[in-house]
Design a protein around this motif. Structure first.
Motif, PDB file in Angstrom:
ATOM      1  N   PRO A  53     -29.126  48.509  41.109  1.00 38.31           N
ATOM      2  CA  PRO A  53     -28.411  47.236  40.968  1.00 38.31           C
ATOM      3  C   PRO A  53     -26.894  47.418  40.977  1.00 38.31           C
ATOM      4  N   PHE A  54     -26.206  46.461  41.573  1.00 35.88           N
ATOM      5  CA  PHE A  54     -24.745  46.388  41.727  1.00 35.88           C
ATOM      6  C   PHE A  54     -24.221  47.268  42.855  1.00 35.88           C
ATOM      7  N   MET A  55     -25.078  48.027  43.522  1.00 39.39           N
ATOM      8  CA  MET A  55     -24.631  48.854  44.637  1.00 39.39           C
ATOM      9  C   MET A  55     -24.460  48.005  45.895  1.00 39.39           C
ATOM     10  N   VAL A  56     -23.451  48.330  46.685  1.00 36.82           N
ATOM     11  CA  VAL A  56     -23.208  47.665  47.965  1.00 36.82           C
ATOM     12  C   VAL A  56     -23.502  48.676  49.064  1.00 36.82           C
ATOM     13  N   CYS A  57     -24.408  48.325  49.962  1.00 36.91           N
ATOM     14  CA  CYS A  57     -24.891  49.291  50.951  1.00 36.91           C
ATOM     15  C   CYS A  57     -24.910  48.714  52.352  1.00 36.91           C
ATOM     16  N   ASP A  58     -24.835  49.613  53.312  1.00 36.40           N
ATOM     17  CA  ASP A  58     -25.122  49.293  54.713  1.00 36.40           C
ATOM     18  C   ASP A  58     -26.573  49.702  54.934  1.00 36.40           C
ATOM     19  N   LEU A  59     -27.422  48.749  55.282  1.00 37.02           N
ATOM     20  CA  LEU A  59     -28.857  48.981  55.327  1.00 37.02           C
ATOM     21  C   LEU A  59     -29.423  48.790  56.721  1.00 37.02           C
ATOM     22  N   GLN A  60     -30.405  49.603  57.056  1.00 36.32           N
ATOM     23  CA  GLN A  60     -31.239  49.346  58.222  1.00 36.32           C
ATOM     24  C   GLN A  60     -32.651  49.085  57.719  1.00 36.32           C
ATOM     25  N   LEU A  61     -33.228  47.963  58.140  1.00 37.42           N
ATOM     26  CA  LEU A  61     -34.537  47.559  57.638  1.00 37.42           C
ATOM     27  C   LEU A  61     -35.473  47.217  58.783  1.00 37.42           C
ATOM     28  N   PHE A  62     -36.749  47.449  58.534  1.00 34.46           N
ATOM     29  CA  PHE A  62     -37.800  47.024  59.450  1.00 34.46           C
ATOM     30  C   PHE A  62     -38.429  45.755  58.888  1.00 34.46           C
ATOM     31  N   GLU A  63     -38.580  44.773  59.739  1.00 34.50           N
ATOM     32  CA  GLU A  63     -39.144  43.499  59.303  1.00 34.50           C
ATOM     33  C   GLU A  63     -40.652  43.614  59.119  1.00 34.50           C
ATOM     34  N   GLY A  64     -41.138  43.168  57.963  1.00 36.45           N
ATOM     35  CA  GLY A  64     -42.565  43.196  57.675  1.00 36.45           C
ATOM     36  C   GLY A  64     -43.121  41.808  57.459  1.00 36.45           C
ATOM     37  N   LYS A  65     -44.436  41.719  57.275  1.00 36.84           N
ATOM     38  CA  LYS A  65     -45.082  40.421  57.103  1.00 36.84           C
ATOM     39  C   LYS A  65     -44.717  39.794  55.769  1.00 36.84           C
ATOM     40  N   ASN A  66     -44.791  40.562  54.700  1.00 36.15           N
ATOM     41  CA  ASN A  66     -44.459  40.068  53.365  1.00 36.15           C
ATOM     42  C   ASN A  66     -43.191  40.703  52.811  1.00 36.15           C
ATOM     43  N   LEU A  67     -43.049  42.003  53.027  1.00 34.16           N
ATOM     44  CA  LEU A  67     -41.877  42.739  52.565  1.00 34.16           C
ATOM     45  C   LEU A  67     -41.309  43.546  53.709  1.00 34.16           C
ATOM     46  N   ASP A  68     -39.988  43.589  53.800  1.00 31.64           N
ATOM     47  CA  ASP A  68     -39.355  44.464  54.774  1.00 31.64           C
ATOM     48  C   ASP A  68     -39.339  45.891  54.230  1.00 31.64           C
ATOM     49  N   THR A  69     -38.951  46.847  55.060  1.00 34.16           N
ATOM     50  CA  THR A  69     -38.915  48.249  54.646  1.00 34.16           C
ATOM     51  C   THR A  69     -37.544  48.835  54.943  1.00 34.16           C
ATOM     52  N   VAL A  70     -36.963  49.476  53.937  1.00 37.61           N
ATOM     53  CA  VAL A  70     -35.667  50.132  54.112  1.00 37.61           C
ATOM     54  C   VAL A  70     -35.882  51.474  54.792  1.00 37.61           C
ATOM     55  N   SER A  71     -35.147  51.693  55.880  1.00 39.10           N
ATOM     56  CA  SER A  71     -35.291  52.968  56.587  1.00 39.10           C
ATOM     57  C   SER A  71     -34.044  53.833  56.498  1.00 39.10           C
ATOM     58  N   GLN A  72     -32.877  53.200  56.420  1.00 39.84           N
ATOM     59  CA  GLN A  72     -31.626  53.964  56.300  1.00 39.84           C
ATOM     60  C   GLN A  72     -30.683  53.230  55.341  1.00 39.84           C
ATOM     61  N   VAL A  73     -29.908  54.011  54.593  1.00 40.52           N
ATOM     62  CA  VAL A  73     -28.960  53.443  53.627  1.00 40.52           C
ATOM     63  C   VAL A  73     -27.669  54.242  53.650  1.00 40.52           C
ATOM     64  N   GLU A  74     -26.562  53.525  53.715  1.00 42.11           N
ATOM     65  CA  GLU A  74     -25.249  54.142  53.552  1.00 42.11           C
ATOM     66  C   GLU A  74     -24.506  53.365  52.472  1.00 42.11           C
ATOM     67  N   GLN A  75     -24.025  54.067  51.467  1.00 42.29           N
ATOM     68  CA  GLN A  75     -23.312  53.395  50.377  1.00 42.29           C
ATOM     69  C   GLN A  75     -21.933  52.947  50.843  1.00 42.29           C
ATOM     70  N   LEU A  76     -21.604  51.682  50.581  1.00 40.99           N
ATOM     71  CA  LEU A  76     -20.289  51.148  50.914  1.00 40.99           C
ATOM     72  C   LEU A  76     -19.380  51.105  49.692  1.00 40.99           C
ATOM     73  N   SER A  77     -19.918  50.687  48.560  1.00 41.94           N
ATOM     74  CA  SER A  77     -19.130  50.616  47.327  1.00 41.94           C
ATOM     75  C   SER A  77     -20.042  50.897  46.143  1.00 41.94           C
ATOM     76  N   ASN A  78     -19.549  51.698  45.212  1.00 44.38           N
ATOM     77  CA  ASN A  78     -20.311  52.016  44.005  1.00 44.38           C
ATOM     78  C   ASN A  78     -19.638  51.339  42.809  1.00 44.38           C
ATOM     79  N   TYR A  79     -19.883  50.046  42.647  1.00 46.56           N
ATOM     80  CA  TYR A  79     -19.351  49.339  41.485  1.00 46.56           C
ATOM     81  C   TYR A  79     -20.206  49.593  40.248  1.00 46.56           C
ATOM     82  N   GLY A  80     -21.433  50.062  40.477  1.00 45.48           N
ATOM     83  CA  GLY A  80     -22.351  50.263  39.361  1.00 45.48           C
ATOM     84  C   GLY A  80     -21.849  51.245  38.326  1.00 45.48           C
TER      85      GLY A  80
END
Length: 238
Positions: A53-80
């Motif tokens: 929580p509170f993290m700001v990220c650049d995300l790549q996601l795969f679209e799913g039927k009920n839930l999407d799936t995170v495949s790649q993450v790059e942190q943009l800001s660590n306010y946490g």
């Protein structure tokens, strides 16, 4: 399977199975997204710490039927890190992300994302009182959701207002009291105006009793509009 990329703020997380986690994310261009981050609870996970929580990220996601799936993450800001190290900041941030989740469930836009981003950045900087950053965020978020408060003149006669209605968001004079009105006086309404407009010089000059009265009204106004209180608000230090 279609995929997309966006930047987002992690609002909250839930455990899933032994090593996975379900994330609720407010994205800039795709609104609120619920996605699975597989394996992030493993000690060997490459991006588990970036999806808190509170993290700001650049995300790549795969679209799913009920839930999407995170495949790649790059942190943009660590306010946490700065937020969780200070209890008033942490409780204020918790209330902000809970409010953001409630207000963006059905619809959202980039303005809601940027508003939350700016609020978390301000909290992390520690320049302003945490409870006042929260109050300013809540008023602005409500305004972006269509509940724009009116402070200029009495909605009944156009005279000098002294009260704010938590039911309508309108102000009224002593003669034209609207349902759910709370008497704040000119100083209280001026403080609400400063919070909504981001006038931090004016916010800082308000008396503590004025800040506390306005905080209670903003909390009640939010609760009335979303038809439910925020659990995090009970922990916020005023």
């Amino acid at each position: 399977m279609p995929h997309y990329r966006d930047e987002g703020i992690v609002l909250r997380t839930h455990k899933l199975g032994e090593v996975d986690r379900i994330l609720t994310i407010l994205t800039k261009d795709h609104g609120q997204v619920r996605a699975v981050a597989k394996g992030v609870r493993k000690t060997s996970s490459r991006f588990g710490a970036r999806l808190e929580p509170f993290m700001v990220c650049d995300l790549q996601l795969f679209e799913g039927k009920n839930l999407d799936t995170v495949s790649q993450v790059e942190q943009l800001s660590n306010y946490g890190a700065a937020i969780v190290a200070d209890y008033p900041r942490y409780t204020a941030a918790s209330a902000m992300v809970e409010a953001a989740e409630r207000l963006t469930r059905e619809s959202s836009n980039s303005q809601q994302y940027l508003l939350l981003l700016g609020g978390l950045r301000t909290l992390a900087a520690g320049v302003h009182q945490s409870s006042q950053v929260l109050d300013s965020y809540l008023l602005r978020a409500l305004a972006l959701s269509g509940w724009v408060p009116e402070f200029d003149r009495c909605q009944g006669c156009g005279g000098e207002p002294i009260s704010f209605s938590v039911h309508t968001g309108f102000v009224s004079c002593s003669t034209c009291l609207a349902p759910g009105s709370v008497r704040l006086g000119a100083s209280g309404l001026a403080h609400m105006t400063d919070l909504l407009g981001g006038n931090w010089e004016g916010v800082g000059k308000a008396k503590q009793e004025t800040k506390e009265a306005v905080s209670s009204v903003i909390s009640a106004y939010l609760q009335w509009q979303i038809e439910r209180g925020l659990r995090s608000m009970n922990l916020v230090e005023r």
